[in-house]
Design an enzyme around this catalytic site. Structure first.
Site, short mmCIF file in Angstrom:
data_model
loop_
_atom_site.label_atom_id
_atom_site.label_comp_id
_atom_site.label_asym_id
_atom_site.label_seq_id
_atom_site.Cartn_x
_atom_site.Cartn_y
_atom_site.Cartn_z
CG ASN A 44 -2.08 -0.91 1.11
OD1 ASN A 44 -2.61 -1.12 0.02
ND2 ASN A 44 -2.51 -1.48 2.23
CE LYS A 46 -5.45 -0.79 -1.63
NZ LYS A 46 -4.77 -2.07 -1.42
CG ASN A 68 -5.27 2.68 1.17
OD1 ASN A 68 -6.35 2.28 1.59
ND2 ASN A 68 -4.48 1.92 0.45
CG ASN A 83 -5.60 2.87 5.88
OD1 ASN A 83 -5.34 1.86 6.51
ND2 ASN A 83 -6.05 2.84 4.63
CB SER A 130 -4.41 -2.31 6.67
OG SER A 130 -4.04 -1.07 6.09
CD GLU A 141 0.11 -0.78 5.42
OE1 GLU A 141 0.62 -1.39 4.47
OE2 GLU A 141 -1.13 -0.64 5.55
#
Length: 247
Positions: A24, A126, A130, A134, A195, A207
């Site tokens: 990612n 994407k 994210n 996220n 995630s 991340e």
């Protein structure tokens, strides 16, 4: 970051070994083969000191965008929520023999593996979600559906995405869908924990750098302001440090 694993990876690399970066966020090889004034730029957020670039080498890379949504129910037990697409692409944009063969083998295994001429633009589509969903999910404990359903968090995500879009477009990225459609797509995934939220709940490294810090760094490189990204990054990084999920 791959940096801690470099000593283990290096002995596996032969003269003709390819490395498929199924990850990612902004990849460490982003500025390999792009041309222009930023060609060869190392991104400190994802490759401190350029160690990955030097030891793995960007010429080995086949880029990838991973779409399946999964959750870790227990150590070693991964529950597949939805999706089986893994887009592939050479950093140069060519349809090489190696990426074609890899895609064919993945399709034989029952996966979707389209080969893209512009893998960076797909990385951004994407990443677009994210980098916002996220950290917001980690800060609030909310699922994708809940973030999109709430007026405040949806607006916050949208502002972050527009800041990122300005950066991407300045780098030549084409965004094939409108921001509101991308937000709707995230909400349609349903009651899925991102995630980053899963990592926070389990005390694992988050991340943050690949998904958020790297976008901030790209903003500095392109002279694009990122006030909302900066604020959310500061908050989620502080939270991660307090929980032992960021160093």
């Amino acid at each position: 970051s791959l940096s801690p694993a470099l000593d283990q990876i290096a002995p596996l690399l032969g003269d003709h070994t390819s490395v498929v970066t199924m990850q990612n966020g902004v990849p460490w090889w982003y500025f390999h083969g792009v041309g222009g004034p930023l060609e060869g730029t190392r991104l400190n957020a994802v490759d401190p000191g350029g160690a990955i670039w030097q030891r793995i080498g960007p010429d080995r890379v086949i880029g990838s965008v991973v779409y399946p949504a999964v959750e870790v129910d227990a150590p070693g037990l991964i529950r597949h929520v939805e999706g089986k697409r893994f887009s592939l692409g050479e950093p140069s944009g060519e349809r090489s023999e190696r990426v074609t063969l890899l895609a064919e083998e993945m399709v034989k295994a029952g996966l979707q593996a389209p080969v893209r001429e512009d893998i960076r633009s797909e990385i951004w589509v994407k990443l677009w979600g994210n980098l916002s969903f996220n950290p917001i999910s980690a800060l609030t404990g909310s699922t994708l559906a809940a973030i999109v359903a709430d007026d405040g968090t949806r607006a916050l995500a949208r502002t972050m995405m527009l800041e990122a879009q300005a950066i991407g477009e300045s780098l030549g990225v084409r965004f094939p869908i409108a921001v509101d459609r991308r937000i709707k797509g995230a909400g349609d995934v349903g009651e899925h924990k991102t995630s980053m939220l899963q990592d926070l709940e389990r005390g694992r490294p988050m991340e943050i750098d690949a998904l958020v810090s790297a976008v901030q760094e790209l903003g500095r490189l392109t002279d694009k302001p990122t006030p909302t990204i900066d604020a959310v990054l500061a908050l989620v990084r502080r939270l991660a440090v307090e929980r032992g999920c960021y160093r």
